[in-house]
Design a protein around this motif. Structure first.
Motif, mmCIF file in Angstrom:
data_model
loop_
_atom_site.group_PDB
_atom_site.id
_atom_site.type_symbol
_atom_site.label_atom_id
_atom_site.label_comp_id
_atom_site.label_asym_id
_atom_site.label_seq_id
_atom_site.Cartn_x
_atom_site.Cartn_y
_atom_site.Cartn_z
ATOM 1 N N SER A 87 17.171 5.092 4.471
ATOM 2 C CA SER A 87 17.181 3.831 3.720
ATOM 3 C C SER A 87 15.808 3.172 3.715
ATOM 4 N N VAL A 88 15.085 3.296 4.821
ATOM 5 C CA VAL A 88 13.718 2.766 4.876
ATOM 6 C C VAL A 88 12.839 3.495 3.868
ATOM 7 N N HIS A 89 12.981 4.815 3.809
ATOM 8 C CA HIS A 89 12.170 5.591 2.868
ATOM 9 C C HIS A 89 12.532 5.266 1.420
ATOM 10 N N VAL A 90 13.813 5.026 1.149
ATOM 11 C CA VAL A 90 14.227 4.621 -0.193
ATOM 12 C C VAL A 90 13.531 3.333 -0.606
ATOM 13 N N MET A 91 13.370 2.389 0.331
ATOM 14 C CA MET A 91 12.667 1.148 0.013
ATOM 15 C C MET A 91 11.193 1.404 -0.293
ATOM 16 N N GLU A 92 10.588 2.347 0.415
ATOM 17 C CA GLU A 92 9.191 2.710 0.127
ATOM 18 C C GLU A 92 9.065 3.299 -1.278
ATOM 19 N N ILE A 93 10.021 4.160 -1.645
ATOM 20 C CA ILE A 93 9.987 4.764 -2.979
ATOM 21 C C ILE A 93 10.241 3.706 -4.051
ATOM 22 N N ALA A 94 11.224 2.835 -3.825
ATOM 23 C CA ALA A 94 11.535 1.787 -4.801
ATOM 24 C C ALA A 94 10.322 0.907 -5.057
ATOM 25 N N GLU A 95 9.644 0.528 -3.998
ATOM 26 C CA GLU A 95 8.440 -0.299 -4.136
ATOM 27 C C GLU A 95 7.361 0.446 -4.897
ATOM 28 N N ALA A 96 7.235 1.753 -4.644
ATOM 29 C CA ALA A 96 6.243 2.555 -5.353
ATOM 30 C C ALA A 96 6.577 2.666 -6.838
ATOM 31 N N ILE A 97 7.874 2.737 -7.181
ATOM 32 C CA ILE A 97 8.280 2.779 -8.587
ATOM 33 C C ILE A 97 7.877 1.496 -9.302
ATOM 34 N N VAL A 98 8.141 0.351 -8.663
ATOM 35 C CA VAL A 98 7.760 -0.931 -9.255
ATOM 36 C C VAL A 98 6.248 -0.988 -9.472
ATOM 37 N N ASP A 99 5.482 -0.583 -8.466
ATOM 38 C CA ASP A 99 4.014 -0.618 -8.569
ATOM 39 C C ASP A 99 3.511 0.356 -9.621
ATOM 40 N N ALA A 100 4.043 1.565 -9.656
ATOM 41 C CA ALA A 100 3.579 2.577 -10.598
ATOM 42 C C ALA A 100 3.824 2.153 -12.034
ATOM 43 N N ALA A 101 5.005 1.576 -12.304
ATOM 44 C CA ALA A 101 5.325 1.124 -13.656
ATOM 45 C C ALA A 101 4.471 -0.071 -14.061
ATOM 46 N N ARG A 102 4.267 -1.004 -13.132
ATOM 47 C CA ARG A 102 3.500 -2.213 -13.433
ATOM 48 C C ARG A 102 2.021 -1.904 -13.671
ATOM 49 N N MET A 103 1.465 -0.982 -12.891
ATOM 50 C CA MET A 103 0.039 -0.700 -12.942
ATOM 51 C C MET A 103 -0.313 0.485 -13.836
ATOM 52 N N GLU A 127 -0.058 3.629 -13.044
ATOM 53 C CA GLU A 127 -0.779 4.580 -12.210
ATOM 54 C C GLU A 127 0.192 5.399 -11.371
ATOM 55 N N THR A 128 -0.215 6.614 -11.051
ATOM 56 C CA THR A 128 0.556 7.421 -10.121
ATOM 57 C C THR A 128 0.327 6.907 -8.707
ATOM 58 N N VAL A 129 1.397 6.833 -7.937
ATOM 59 C CA VAL A 129 1.320 6.323 -6.572
ATOM 60 C C VAL A 129 1.560 7.465 -5.594
ATOM 61 N N GLN A 130 0.665 7.609 -4.639
ATOM 62 C CA GLN A 130 0.822 8.586 -3.573
ATOM 63 C C GLN A 130 1.414 7.882 -2.351
ATOM 64 N N LEU A 131 2.418 8.516 -1.748
ATOM 65 C CA LEU A 131 3.025 7.973 -0.537
ATOM 66 C C LEU A 131 2.609 8.834 0.651
ATOM 67 N N ALA A 132 1.922 8.215 1.602
ATOM 68 C CA ALA A 132 1.543 8.931 2.815
ATOM 69 C C ALA A 132 2.727 8.986 3.767
ATOM 70 N N GLY A 133 2.603 9.755 4.831
ATOM 71 C CA GLY A 133 3.686 9.894 5.795
ATOM 72 C C GLY A 133 4.060 8.594 6.456
ATOM 73 N N ASN A 134 3.116 7.636 6.506
ATOM 74 C CA ASN A 134 3.388 6.350 7.133
ATOM 75 C C ASN A 134 3.793 5.288 6.122
ATOM 76 N N GLY A 135 4.053 5.720 4.875
ATOM 77 C CA GLY A 135 4.492 4.783 3.853
ATOM 78 C C GLY A 135 3.368 4.063 3.137
ATOM 79 N N ILE A 136 2.113 4.285 3.548
ATOM 80 C CA ILE A 136 0.980 3.638 2.896
ATOM 81 C C ILE A 136 0.811 4.207 1.493
ATOM 82 N N ARG A 137 0.595 3.354 0.512
ATOM 83 C CA ARG A 137 0.493 3.773 -0.877
ATOM 84 C C ARG A 137 -0.961 3.874 -1.317
#
Length: 358
Positions: A322-338, A340-350
């Motif tokens: 569920s934590v990882h799903v939140m990281e992906i959801a946030e990346a989807i919002v950022d990718a669509a807004r900007m 840009e393609t978003v890379q997710l590191a192992g620690n969730g850093i975008r």
């Protein structure tokens, strides 16, 4: 073991469904409820015979009670993260309706607190407890499908429902998390790259449709499409137990090198024709049967109670997913807004890549 004493936060339509199911369980007692709306609170208390002194408009007052073992959070999306954190700090086990939170920072804080307090935290991603979706997971784990190459998913909702959500929360946290959770479950590893697009057709704060492509560390590629534009003439399928005037049109397809598994939630296998329209009653989520409410909601809440009694974290619904799903959801919002393609590191850093092909 004595009965598990649970407090409910959020006494709306779905919260009341939770109470009805919990009251079917032999080792559970719902002893307190909270809701910010006094009329809803009073009506729910009257329906289930809960004393006025056990009713709260302030959820934190309920959480601070020292005679509760667990809390069931069924309030609005933005309240989830802060309420879960508060419940853990006061030593409560937690089941929270999806989403876990609306920021990855809150989700990571919850994961840290869960480990520190040794309390159970489970997110009500009900699809994992629905037999068709669970059968797909079994087909993956048993090797029937071979190596999974791609997952295609969609989840569309009635346009009329978006009036309640368009200014409230991005749809990735409302409709999208269902499919994201299934994709993460089926992929069995972390997502590493996200591209996304969205469109606002209704003029609300948040878009009413989005599409995303996810790449996982094992090479699996997944797609997710979601909209809130199903017309009022769509087949009514939430007519079992929890009646909603509308449609959930969801499909998922898992393609491996040995086989393919598919499920369509709005299928016409069971239909009712009336003068007012066509119904495709959905009978896997919360159907009413001869012994009460069954289906996925009963399995989900029973599992939560059992894991508390066994003092074991859930292997079906681990918090880390569920934590990882939140990281992906946030990346989807950022990718669509900007854009840009978003890379997710192992620690969730975008990391963002301007101009990358989406």
């Amino acid at each position: 073991m004595e009965k598990l004493r649970i407090g409910l936060i959020g006494a709306g339509r779905f919260g009341r469904l939770h109470v009805r199911v919990l009251r079917q369980l032999a080792h559970v007692e719902v002893v307190a409820i909270a809701d910010i709306y006094q009329p809803v609170l009073e009506a729910t208390a009257a329906e289930f015979g809960i004393k006025s002194e056990d009713c709260y408009q302030d959820a934190l007052e309920l959480i601070r009670r020292d005679d509760l073992d667990a809390v069931d959070i069924v309030s609005d999306e933005r309240s989830h993260g802060p309420l879960v954190i508060a419940a853990l700090k006061y030593g409560k086990h937690v089941i929270v309706e999806k989403p876990l939170s609306v920021t990855s920072e809150e989700a990571q804080a919850i994961q840290y607190l869960q480990a520190e307090t040794n309390r159970q935290v489970m997110v009500g991603n009900i699809s994992r407890f629905s037999q068709p979706y669970y059968a797909i997971k079994r087909s993956i784990d048993s090797g029937v499908l071979g190596n999974v190459a791609t997952i295609r998913s969609k989840r569309n909702f009635s346009r009329s429902w978006f009036h309640s959500f368009g200014n409230r929360v991005h749809p990735v946290y409302e409709s999208g998390v269902h499919e994201l959770d299934l994709i993460v479950w089926y992929a069995g590893c972390r997502c590493v790259r996200v591209s996304a697009f969205e469109r606002n057709m209704s003029g609300y704060v948040h878009p009413d449709l989005f599409s995303a492509v996810l790449v996982f560390e094992n090479g699996l590629v997944a797609s997710l499409d979601s909209s809130w534009m199903v017309p009022s003439g769509g087949p009514q399928n939430l007519v079992e137990t929890l009646e909603l005037d509308g449609t959930i049109d969801a499909e998922i397809e898992v393609i491996g090198d040995k086989g393919t598994a598919k499920f369509n939630l709005a299928h016409p296998g069971f239909t009712i024709w009336t003068d007012s329209g066509l119904q495709h009653p959905e009978t896997t989520l919360w159907p009413t049967g001869p012994e009460g409410i069954g289906g996925a909601i009963l399995s989900e809440l029973t599992h939560f109670v059992n894991q508390i009694r066994k003092n074991q974290p859930s292997s079906i619904m681990p918090l880390s997913d569920s934590v990882h799903v939140m990281e992906i959801a946030e990346a989807i919002v950022d990718a669509a807004r900007m854009g840009e393609t978003v890379q997710l590191a192992g620690n969730g850093i975008r990391k963002y890549h301007p101009g990358s092909p989406n």
